[in-house]
Design a protein around this motif. Structure first.
Motif, PDB file in Angstrom:
ATOM      1  N   PHE A  19      -6.026  10.770 -15.482  1.00  0.00           N
ATOM      2  CA  PHE A  19      -5.241  11.668 -14.631  1.00  0.00           C
ATOM      3  C   PHE A  19      -4.323  12.532 -15.487  1.00  0.00           C
ATOM      4  O   PHE A  19      -4.271  13.756 -15.325  1.00  0.00           O
ATOM      5  CB  PHE A  19      -4.436  10.870 -13.599  1.00  0.00           C
ATOM      6  N   ALA A  20      -3.586  11.911 -16.404  1.00  0.00           N
ATOM      7  CA  ALA A  20      -2.657  12.651 -17.261  1.00  0.00           C
ATOM      8  C   ALA A  20      -3.403  13.723 -18.056  1.00  0.00           C
ATOM      9  O   ALA A  20      -2.930  14.849 -18.203  1.00  0.00           O
ATOM     10  CB  ALA A  20      -1.920  11.696 -18.195  1.00  0.00           C
ATOM     11  N   ASP A  21      -4.587  13.377 -18.571  1.00  0.00           N
ATOM     12  CA  ASP A  21      -5.401  14.324 -19.321  1.00  0.00           C
ATOM     13  C   ASP A  21      -5.879  15.473 -18.422  1.00  0.00           C
ATOM     14  O   ASP A  21      -5.837  16.636 -18.804  1.00  0.00           O
ATOM     15  CB  ASP A  21      -6.597  13.581 -19.921  1.00  0.00           C
ATOM     16  N   ALA A  22      -6.313  15.134 -17.201  1.00  0.00           N
ATOM     17  CA  ALA A  22      -6.843  16.144 -16.278  1.00  0.00           C
ATOM     18  C   ALA A  22      -5.784  17.168 -15.878  1.00  0.00           C
ATOM     19  O   ALA A  22      -6.082  18.348 -15.739  1.00  0.00           O
ATOM     20  CB  ALA A  22      -7.415  15.477 -15.032  1.00  0.00           C
ATOM     21  N   VAL A  23      -4.528  16.721 -15.681  1.00  0.00           N
ATOM     22  CA  VAL A  23      -3.467  17.657 -15.263  1.00  0.00           C
ATOM     23  C   VAL A  23      -2.702  18.228 -16.459  1.00  0.00           C
ATOM     24  O   VAL A  23      -1.860  19.112 -16.288  1.00  0.00           O
ATOM     25  CB  VAL A  23      -2.486  17.012 -14.252  1.00  0.00           C
ATOM     26  N   GLY A  24      -2.996  17.738 -17.664  1.00  0.00           N
ATOM     27  CA  GLY A  24      -2.371  18.288 -18.856  1.00  0.00           C
ATOM     28  C   GLY A  24      -0.906  17.940 -19.019  1.00  0.00           C
ATOM     29  O   GLY A  24      -0.141  18.706 -19.598  1.00  0.00           O
ATOM     30  N   VAL A  25      -0.494  16.772 -18.502  1.00  0.00           N
ATOM     31  CA  VAL A  25       0.899  16.327 -18.614  1.00  0.00           C
ATOM     32  C   VAL A  25       0.887  14.903 -19.164  1.00  0.00           C
ATOM     33  O   VAL A  25       0.403  13.982 -18.501  1.00  0.00           O
ATOM     34  CB  VAL A  25       1.623  16.363 -17.246  1.00  0.00           C
ATOM     35  N   ASP A  26       1.415  14.727 -20.393  1.00  0.00           N
ATOM     36  CA  ASP A  26       1.428  13.405 -21.028  1.00  0.00           C
ATOM     37  C   ASP A  26       2.105  12.373 -20.130  1.00  0.00           C
ATOM     38  O   ASP A  26       3.211  12.599 -19.644  1.00  0.00           O
ATOM     39  CB  ASP A  26       2.170  13.455 -22.368  1.00  0.00           C
ATOM     40  N   GLY A  27       1.419  11.255 -19.899  1.00  0.00           N
ATOM     41  CA  GLY A  27       1.982  10.155 -19.134  1.00  0.00           C
ATOM     42  C   GLY A  27       2.175  10.439 -17.656  1.00  0.00           C
ATOM     43  O   GLY A  27       2.924   9.724 -16.986  1.00  0.00           O
ATOM     44  N   ALA A  28       1.523  11.440 -17.130  1.00  0.00           N
ATOM     45  CA  ALA A  28       1.747  11.845 -15.740  1.00  0.00           C
ATOM     46  C   ALA A  28       1.288  10.794 -14.744  1.00  0.00           C
ATOM     47  O   ALA A  28       0.286  10.116 -14.940  1.00  0.00           O
ATOM     48  CB  ALA A  28       1.014  13.150 -15.443  1.00  0.00           C
TER      49      ALA A  28
END
Length: 140
Positions: free
Chosen positions: A43-52
């Motif tokens: 999920f974090a990778d897909a939205v481009g936000v570390d640790g999201a």
């Protein structure tokens, strides 16, 4: 390449998911279909936000869903600004009677103006949700 795209949802990022749900459910009358959380590396990778991580609510808007998302970590505030600002967004919802809808709004709901009938014949009303996001109510 052939594409059979259809609208699935319209996403709105919010700072307070509970407050947003109250507005979209209680003021706009959208039913909550689902509420869930998503996290993890994919999920974090897909939205481009570390640790999201994301708290989600899906609401019924007829042919598509309104998806409210509260992200952690929270990013910087976007400028909700004017509707004519490049990059500005709004959610458009059809109503049978814009005037009646306007009259039924709680007094603390911010509107851009009273309902107006445009040259196209549509009657429109823009309101802001508790976070300043624009919502257009339209009687086509």
């Amino acid at each position: 390449m052939s594409s059979n795209l259809t609208a699935h949802h319209y996403g709105i990022t919010v700072a307070d998911l509970d407050r947003a749900i109250e507005f979209y459910r209680d003021v706009l009358g959208l039913d909550v279909l689902d509420r869930f959380a998503v996290s993890g590396p994919a999920f974090a990778d897909a939205v481009g936000v570390d640790g999201a991580t994301g708290g989600f609510a899906h609401l019924d808007a007829g042919s598509a869903r309104v998806e409210l998302v509260e992200y952690e970590p929270e990013g910087d505030d976007a400028d909700a600004g004017a509707v004519n600002r490049p990059g500005a967004t709004h959610l458009g919802l059809a109503v049978e009677d814009v005037e009646a809808f306007h009259e039924g709004l709680p007094s603390d709901i911010e509107t851009i103006s009273d309902p107006r009938t445009t040259e196209s014949g549509a009657t429109i009303l823009f309101v802001r949700d508790p976070e300043g996001n624009l919502i257009e109510l339209i009687e086509a």
